[in-house]
Design an enzyme around this catalytic site. Sequence first.
Site, PDB file in Angstrom:
ATOM      1  N   ALA A 178     -18.407  -8.528-119.573  1.00 48.65           N
ATOM      2  CA  ALA A 178     -18.341  -7.294-118.784  1.00 48.65           C
ATOM      3  C   ALA A 178     -18.850  -6.122-119.617  1.00 48.65           C
ATOM      4  O   ALA A 178     -19.595  -5.264-119.125  1.00 48.65           O
ATOM      5  CB  ALA A 178     -16.921  -7.033-118.300  1.00 48.65           C
ATOM      6  N   ASP A 179     -18.465  -6.073-120.879  1.00 50.85           N
ATOM      7  CA  ASP A 179     -18.959  -5.026-121.776  1.00 50.85           C
ATOM      8  C   ASP A 179     -20.467  -5.141-121.978  1.00 50.85           C
ATOM      9  O   ASP A 179     -21.199  -4.148-121.899  1.00 50.85           O
ATOM     10  CB  ASP A 179     -18.269  -5.140-123.133  1.00 50.85           C
ATOM     11  CG  ASP A 179     -16.922  -4.448-123.170  1.00 50.85           C
ATOM     12  OD1 ASP A 179     -16.752  -3.440-122.479  1.00 50.85           O
ATOM     13  OD2 ASP A 179     -16.039  -4.927-123.904  1.00 50.85           O
ATOM     14  N   ILE A 180     -20.921  -6.341-122.289  1.00 48.06           N
ATOM     15  CA  ILE A 180     -22.345  -6.544-122.599  1.00 48.06           C
ATOM     16  C   ILE A 180     -23.212  -6.186-121.393  1.00 48.06           C
ATOM     17  O   ILE A 180     -24.204  -5.447-121.506  1.00 48.06           O
ATOM     18  CB  ILE A 180     -22.614  -7.998-123.023  1.00 48.06           C
ATOM     19  CG1 ILE A 180     -21.916  -8.314-124.357  1.00 48.06           C
ATOM     20  CG2 ILE A 180     -24.112  -8.260-123.126  1.00 48.06           C
ATOM     21  CD1 ILE A 180     -22.484  -7.583-125.543  1.00 48.06           C
TER      22      ILE A 180
END
Length: 406
Positions: A178-180
Amino acid sequence: MGALSHIRVLDLSRVLAGPWCAQNLADLGADVIKVERPGAGDDTRHWGPPFAKDANGADTKESAYFICINRNKRSITVDISKPDGQEIIRQLTKDSDVVIENYKVGDLAKYGLDYESLKKVKKDLIYCSITGFGQNGPYAQRPGYDFIVQGMGGFMSVTGEADDVPGASPQKAGVAIADIFTGMYASTAILAAVIHRDRTGDGQYIDMALLDTQIAVMANVSSAYLCSDQVPQRWGNASPIIVPYQTFPTADGWMIVGVGNDGQFKHFVTAGGQAHLANHPDYCTNPLRVEHRKVLVPLLEVMTRKKTKAEWIALLEAVSVPCGPINNFKEVFENEQVLARGVQIDVPHPTAGTMRLVASPMRLSETPVEVRLAPPTLGQHTDEILRERLQLDEAGIAALHAKGIV
């Protein structure tokens, strides 16, 4: 000259999504200044072990986590809780094109560093905020953590072994997807905003949310639900619509086989000495194989265990059946294709000597990505930036150090 060598970015973000976005821009040539807390810096500087080692094999203070998301940036330490620190950020904003931040909703407003405040000093500013849930809605004030978002956004509901497998449970991804992905989408949004500004002279505000992104990257899984109202289930390493399309055990490890049509299935079972399965009335077409997977797959597993991973891959590649190994990271970086592509790079570093990094996957023919700077030590470029961008003399810089502003 990188494609973005004319762009200046002020990176107020920490941890992963924001720094990943800023690193993409830096790899493409942007001048990225990473703003960090004096004495502590980005939280990920302390997320270890492992840490990079120096020439004598001793640990440095450079964590592997921080290293992977902060190359091609310069680090300045600024205490933004103090008025003098806030003024430094405003002065840096004046000749920046982009500001990236991932503070909680509303946090930077109390320092006068939110979009509405900073666009007064830079009217065409592009300002990108990255949060867990976005700037509005009932969850806007919640902190955003990748693991939680993977669960909330549906990813974990379709990741892990199927419910009828003993010990099955939902699983997160091995990296913070989700961050990437939010960092990747943010990079794209910023580039679009730069083009818009260059055409119109107008800056804009970009609101990125991890939860929005997680749902978006579910792609065909999200679409399948919206088209059918059927809730997708976990299938482990198998496909719900193609058989066999999964991992298989071999005599010495695991491999992936991706049979996409009936001809490939025939080649697969023929290579394993089980050609009769290709003409079996329960397995001769993909819909039939999907229907009878619980009987077919165990038969195929018996077959695949009789040869090694390398033997299987050689056989299947020879007959154009999609397949591949499941490599550990030693095998990844020793792979001949990985070596040929130069995926690992070595760069000089002030404490580690030589630092091993993963190269950017962006290959541009006219404006190639270049690693100009290793991930910076904490505040490595503070004085340099103050001289260059704020035109401060040594006495002015010394005064800021003495007051703990930088």
